[in-house]
Design an enzyme around this catalytic site. Structure first.
Site, mmCIF file in Angstrom:
data_model
loop_
_atom_site.group_PDB
_atom_site.id
_atom_site.type_symbol
_atom_site.label_atom_id
_atom_site.label_comp_id
_atom_site.label_asym_id
_atom_site.label_seq_id
_atom_site.Cartn_x
_atom_site.Cartn_y
_atom_site.Cartn_z
ATOM 1 N N LYS A 138 -8.308 7.303 -19.445
ATOM 2 C CA LYS A 138 -8.612 7.840 -20.769
ATOM 3 C C LYS A 138 -7.379 7.768 -21.686
ATOM 4 C CE LYS A 138 -12.357 8.507 -18.465
ATOM 5 N NZ LYS A 138 -12.733 9.755 -17.830
ATOM 6 N N ARG A 161 0.846 -1.201 0.000
ATOM 7 C CA ARG A 161 0.000 0.000 0.000
ATOM 8 C C ARG A 161 0.879 1.248 0.000
ATOM 9 N NH1 ARG A 161 -1.751 1.253 4.710
ATOM 10 N NH2 ARG A 161 -2.538 -0.812 5.195
ATOM 11 N N ASP A 211 -7.122 19.667 -14.459
ATOM 12 C CA ASP A 211 -7.430 18.323 -14.950
ATOM 13 C C ASP A 211 -7.080 18.307 -16.436
ATOM 14 O OD1 ASP A 211 -8.654 16.065 -16.064
ATOM 15 O OD2 ASP A 211 -10.312 16.094 -14.620
ATOM 16 N N TYR A 270 -16.259 17.590 -15.108
ATOM 17 C CA TYR A 270 -16.607 16.175 -15.192
ATOM 18 C C TYR A 270 -17.606 15.876 -14.071
ATOM 19 C CZ TYR A 270 -16.190 11.150 -14.847
ATOM 20 O OH TYR A 270 -16.479 9.806 -14.781
HETATM 21 C C1 LIG Z 1 -13.122 10.207 -16.504
HETATM 22 C C2 LIG Z 1 -12.734 11.528 -15.977
HETATM 23 C C3 LIG Z 1 -12.509 11.732 -14.607
HETATM 24 C C4 LIG Z 1 -12.713 10.631 -13.584
HETATM 25 O O1 LIG Z 1 -11.819 9.577 -13.774
HETATM 26 P P1 LIG Z 1 -12.127 8.038 -13.376
HETATM 27 O O2 LIG Z 1 -10.879 7.349 -13.783
HETATM 28 O O3 LIG Z 1 -13.334 7.611 -14.173
HETATM 29 O O4 LIG Z 1 -12.383 8.008 -11.914
HETATM 30 C C5 LIG Z 1 -12.097 12.986 -14.192
HETATM 31 N N1 LIG Z 1 -11.950 13.998 -15.060
HETATM 32 C C6 LIG Z 1 -12.186 13.842 -16.389
HETATM 33 C C7 LIG Z 1 -12.002 15.015 -17.294
HETATM 34 C C8 LIG Z 1 -12.594 12.623 -16.881
HETATM 35 O O5 LIG Z 1 -12.833 12.487 -18.196
#
Ligand SMILES: *Cc1c(COP(=O)(O)O)cnc(C)c1O
Length: 383
Positions: free
Chosen positions: A199, A50, A174, A102
């Site tokens: 992504k 962890r 982000d 998001y």
């Molecule tokens: C998918 C996404 C998230 C969240 O990520 P997860 O891996 O699904 O928890 C946050 N910000 C953006 C812009 C996203 O596309």
């Protein structure tokens, strides 16, 4: 590897040096929960998985090199990474954030963290003056997503960072939609960068993950403590998937971008399409900023079909484009924000930010672009 190596070289080699013990060219998956210690108080830097794992360490090194930070911490998902940042704050702390984030982010902020006394103000961050006006004495973070989902509105990272740093407020960006290949928020002044590695970084729609890229020792130490204390770490196997995915990030992003431009132009010319949201089209209201802040326009496009029934008709017909949430994979994904990713925002909320029932979002993959376009063309004919 030289620190000034090009992006594609860093993607393939940073943190991905051959295994010291065997020479294996790929980073091994260290599937272990614990590590043998030589004697009391003497070990090789790893005690319990962890706290740290060599596969994870390598991924963190790699993503640090790609974003130009000082260190990174990876988490079990993008949301876990964003939550980890927020656990660095205290009750009474205030956050200014975009009004079109998001969907999972306002859900975390409003339905969990607000109960612990954190305060959130949502503004349209595409105008830096809105950010400046929202700053308070207790503001600790400005949280920005650029471009936004699904409206593709941009925020000026450099201008926001300047305003925030005068008031000693951290800026967190982000960078999921652009990936470090097309946008480098730290170079523009951001204090931390987050990604859903689910992504583009992973890129193959086969694992969840998240990362926070830091610019100070203090952030990195705090987030390492959050990994250890709260435990939402990324598994060694999924770290390995991201290490594998990022090796092709540069070529994938080039192809995503090339296909994205073709699809956006096709949609902009199509009689059944009322409006296209894509920062690479000259009629995008922030086309200048897009050219200045990003080195490509990416693969995320939204367009207006005019009504829910039109959107339904076309989405029923797609064959090459897969109807589904998520984005950033090699396959083209198409979705309906109002009923899928932004259902929880509610009708009123969607209206406020401009998400209509006829809006369709597409994450353009790296298939042959003529096949994507032919598929969209036959689907749009159903309207
Ligand atoms: C998918 C996404 C998230 C969240 O990520 P997860 O891996 O699904 O928890 C946050 N910000 C953006 C812009 C996203 O596309």
């Amino acid at each position: 590897m030289k620190p000034k190596s090009g992006f594609a070289t860093r993607a393939i080699h940073a943190g991905q040096e051959p295994d010291q013990e065997t020479g294996a060219v790929t980073v091994p998956i260290y599937a272990t929960s614990t590590y043998v210690q030589q004697e009391l108080g003497k070990h090789k830097g790893y005690e319990y998985a962890r706290v740290s794992n060599p596969t994870r360490t390598r991924l963190e090194e790699n993503l640090t090199a790609l974003e130009g930070g000082t260190s990174s911490r990876v988490f079990a998902s993008g949301m876990a990474a964003i939550n980890a940042i927020c656990t660095m704050f205290k009750s009474g702390d205030h956050v200014v954030c975009g009004h079109n984030l998001y969907g999972g982010v306002p859900r975390l902020f409003n339905q969990i963290l607000a109960d612990f006394g954190m305060e959130f103000t949502y503004v349209d961050t595409s105008d830096v003056r809105n950010v400046e006006r929202a700053l308070r004495k207790n503001t600790r973070m400005v949280y920005v997503e650029t471009p936004t989902n699904p409206l593709m509105a941009l925020s000026d990272i450099e201008a926001i960072s300047k305003v925030c740093h005068r008031k000693r407020v951290d800026v967190v960006v982000d960078n999921t939609f652009m990936s470090p290949y097309f946008q480098q928020p730290i170079a523009l002044g951001a204090d931390m960068v987050v990604h859903s590695t689910t992504k583009f970084l992973n890129g193959h729609s086969d694992g969840l993950g998240g990362v926070v890229v830091c610019t100070t020792r203090e952030q990195a130490d705090k987030l390492a403590f959050v990994q250890k204390a709260a435990g939402a770490i990324l598994s060694p196997f999924e770290c390995w998937l991201v290490l594998r995915g990022v090796k092709t990030l540069a070529v994938r992003m080039e192809q995503h971008d090339r296909n994205g431009r073709f699809v956006a132009e096709f949609l902009a010319r199509h009689k059944k399409v009322r409006k296209v949201f894509y920062p690479g089209l000259p009629d995008h209201p922030q086309y200048q900023l897009a050219q200045r802040q990003m080195t490509g326009f990416g693969a995320m496009i939204s367009f207006e079909t005019g009504s829910l029934s039109n959107a339904k008709k076309m989405l029923k017909k797609v064959v090459v484009c897969a109807l589904g949430e998520s984005l950033g994979g090699v396959e083209t994904l198409i979705s309906h924000p109002a009923s899928m990713t932004h259902a929880a925002v509610g009708e009123k909320g969607r209206k406020e930010i401009g998400i209509t029932d006829g809006m369709v979002r597409i994450s353009v993959g790296i298939e042959n672009v003529e096949d994507i376009i032919a598929d969209l063309d036959q689907a749009l004919a159903a309207i």
